[in-house]
Design a protein around this motif. Structure first.
Motif, short mmCIF file in Angstrom:
data_model
loop_
_atom_site.label_atom_id
_atom_site.label_comp_id
_atom_site.label_asym_id
_atom_site.label_seq_id
_atom_site.Cartn_x
_atom_site.Cartn_y
_atom_site.Cartn_z
N ASP A 97 -11.29 64.36 -62.70
CA ASP A 97 -11.14 64.84 -61.33
C ASP A 97 -12.34 64.40 -60.48
O ASP A 97 -12.18 63.93 -59.35
CB ASP A 97 -11.02 66.36 -61.32
CG ASP A 97 -10.92 66.93 -59.91
OD1 ASP A 97 -9.85 66.78 -59.29
OD2 ASP A 97 -11.92 67.51 -59.42
N HIS A 100 -12.07 60.60 -59.86
CA HIS A 100 -11.01 60.27 -58.90
C HIS A 100 -11.41 60.66 -57.48
O HIS A 100 -11.15 59.92 -56.53
CB HIS A 100 -9.70 60.95 -59.31
CG HIS A 100 -9.09 60.35 -60.54
ND1 HIS A 100 -7.93 60.83 -61.12
CD2 HIS A 100 -9.49 59.30 -61.32
CE1 HIS A 100 -7.64 60.11 -62.19
NE2 HIS A 100 -8.57 59.18 -62.33
N ARG A 101 -12.05 61.80 -57.33
CA ARG A 101 -12.52 62.20 -56.00
C ARG A 101 -13.59 61.24 -55.48
O ARG A 101 -13.65 60.93 -54.29
CB ARG A 101 -13.06 63.63 -56.04
CG ARG A 101 -11.97 64.69 -56.21
CD ARG A 101 -12.58 66.09 -56.30
NE ARG A 101 -11.59 67.09 -56.65
CZ ARG A 101 -10.82 67.74 -55.76
NH1 ARG A 101 -10.94 67.48 -54.47
NH2 ARG A 101 -9.95 68.64 -56.17
N GLY A 104 -12.27 58.43 -53.69
CA GLY A 104 -11.62 58.74 -52.44
C GLY A 104 -10.26 59.37 -52.58
O GLY A 104 -9.57 59.62 -51.58
N TRP A 105 -9.84 59.68 -53.83
CA TRP A 105 -8.57 60.36 -54.04
C TRP A 105 -8.73 61.83 -53.71
O TRP A 105 -9.85 62.37 -53.70
CB TRP A 105 -8.10 60.20 -55.48
CG TRP A 105 -7.92 58.77 -55.90
CD1 TRP A 105 -8.16 57.65 -55.15
CD2 TRP A 105 -7.47 58.30 -57.17
NE1 TRP A 105 -7.89 56.52 -55.89
CE2 TRP A 105 -7.47 56.88 -57.12
CE3 TRP A 105 -7.07 58.94 -58.34
CZ2 TRP A 105 -7.08 56.10 -58.20
CZ3 TRP A 105 -6.68 58.16 -59.42
CH2 TRP A 105 -6.68 56.76 -59.35
N ASP A 106 -7.62 62.51 -53.48
CA ASP A 106 -7.69 63.92 -53.09
C ASP A 106 -8.02 64.82 -54.26
O ASP A 106 -8.61 65.90 -54.09
CB ASP A 106 -6.39 64.37 -52.42
CG ASP A 106 -5.15 64.09 -53.26
OD1 ASP A 106 -5.26 63.36 -54.28
OD2 ASP A 106 -4.07 64.58 -52.90
N GLU A 107 -7.65 64.42 -55.48
CA GLU A 107 -7.91 65.22 -56.69
C GLU A 107 -7.52 64.41 -57.91
O GLU A 107 -7.19 63.22 -57.79
CB GLU A 107 -7.12 66.53 -56.64
CG GLU A 107 -5.61 66.33 -56.53
CD GLU A 107 -4.87 67.63 -56.29
OE1 GLU A 107 -5.17 68.62 -56.99
OE2 GLU A 107 -3.99 67.66 -55.41
N SER A 129 -4.30 70.29 -61.42
CA SER A 129 -3.91 71.01 -60.21
C SER A 129 -2.66 70.42 -59.56
O SER A 129 -1.92 71.11 -58.87
CB SER A 129 -5.07 71.03 -59.21
OG SER A 129 -5.56 69.71 -58.99
N ARG A 130 -2.40 69.14 -59.78
CA ARG A 130 -1.16 68.56 -59.23
C ARG A 130 0.07 69.20 -59.85
O ARG A 130 1.10 69.35 -59.19
CB ARG A 130 -1.13 67.04 -59.47
CG ARG A 130 -2.04 66.25 -58.56
CD ARG A 130 -1.93 64.76 -58.80
NE ARG A 130 -2.89 64.05 -57.99
CZ ARG A 130 -2.68 63.66 -56.73
NH1 ARG A 130 -1.52 63.92 -56.14
NH2 ARG A 130 -3.62 63.02 -56.07
N LYS A 135 2.81 68.72 -57.19
CA LYS A 135 2.50 67.66 -56.23
C LYS A 135 2.74 66.29 -56.88
O LYS A 135 2.57 66.12 -58.08
CB LYS A 135 1.04 67.80 -55.81
CG LYS A 135 0.56 66.85 -54.75
CD LYS A 135 -0.90 67.20 -54.44
CE LYS A 135 -1.49 66.31 -53.38
NZ LYS A 135 -2.90 66.69 -53.10
N ALA A 138 -0.71 60.46 -58.74
CA ALA A 138 -1.50 59.33 -58.23
C ALA A 138 -1.97 58.54 -59.45
O ALA A 138 -3.15 58.35 -59.66
CB ALA A 138 -2.67 59.81 -57.39
#
Length: 217
Positions: A97, A100-101, A104-107, A129-130, A135, A138
């Motif tokens: 996590d 990935h953040r 620039g990814w959201d999570e 969390s996805r 959600k 990615a």
């Protein structure tokens, strides 16, 4: 004073080096833009050649049981399962996590992470969390095929399977998770893919044994 400064610089470099190396490797990236107009059939049945523990409760729920895998709210109409390896020797959902953040990814891009005993339990299924929020993923960007992220469940096994195979505990947990997803969302076997079957990447590695997974389902 100069010697002290140099020692301090080396210490700081050593502290960030493991995360930097992990950032460079994790994500099992491959060639972008591969067109998969007619996705290949899964190759199940054909044998392929053979730090302290961290916890972030809001990010993950760790479990070896199906109870934690059941979404509590609305459910997405999942149609595919895509299997990855982390291409690292260690890691956890929390580690990935952060990586990935930083990109620039959201999570965390995966829905589930299955540990190998290095920063997460061997065979431990971490719920991202996805998945909790149902959600889109990615984890499998394929030109002209947004469905592999939109309605594809991303499962990442910690390990570099270009060098060595998953652990027995990881394979048991993967099979249990895949069976759960197949049953709950009516996903047939021909919609279970390794990442490299959908785009130009070696993921999940040449030592990932598709035939072994197939026998366990």
């Amino acid at each position: 004073m100069a010697t002290t400064h140099r020692k301090g610089s080396v210490t700081r470099w050593l502290a960030v080096m493991p995360l930097a190396l992990l950032s460079a490797a994790v994500g099992c990236t491959g060639g972008e833009g591969l067109l998969v107009r007619h996705p290949p059939a899964p190759i199940f049945g054909a044998r392929v050649a053979s730090a302290p523990r961290q916890t972030q409760a809001p990010l993950r729920q760790a479990s070896w049981t199906t109870a934690a895998w059941v979404p509590t709210g609305g459910q997405r109409a999942w149609r595919f399962i895509v299997i990855h390896h982390s291409a690292t020797t260690w890691g956890s959902a929390a580690d990935f996590d952060r990586i990935h953040r930083a990109r620039g990814w959201d999570e965390l891009g995966y829905h589930f992470v299955i540990g190998n005993g290095m920063n997460s339990g061997d065979g431990e299924v971490e719920v991202g969390s996805r998945w909790t929020s149902q959600k889109h993923g990615a984890h499998c960007k394929v030109a002209d095929h947004p469905e592999y992220n939109d309605v594809g469940v991303g499962i990442c096994l910690v390990g570099d399977f270009s060098q060595s195979p998953p652990t027995e505990a990881q394979m048991r947990s993967l099979a249990a998770l895949v069976r759960f997803l197949m049953g709950r969302y009516s996903i047939p076997r021909n919609r279970i893919y390794g990442h490299g079957q959908l785009k130009a990447t070696d993921c999940p590695g040449r030592h990932f044994d598709y035939a072994d997974l197939w026998r366990r389902l």
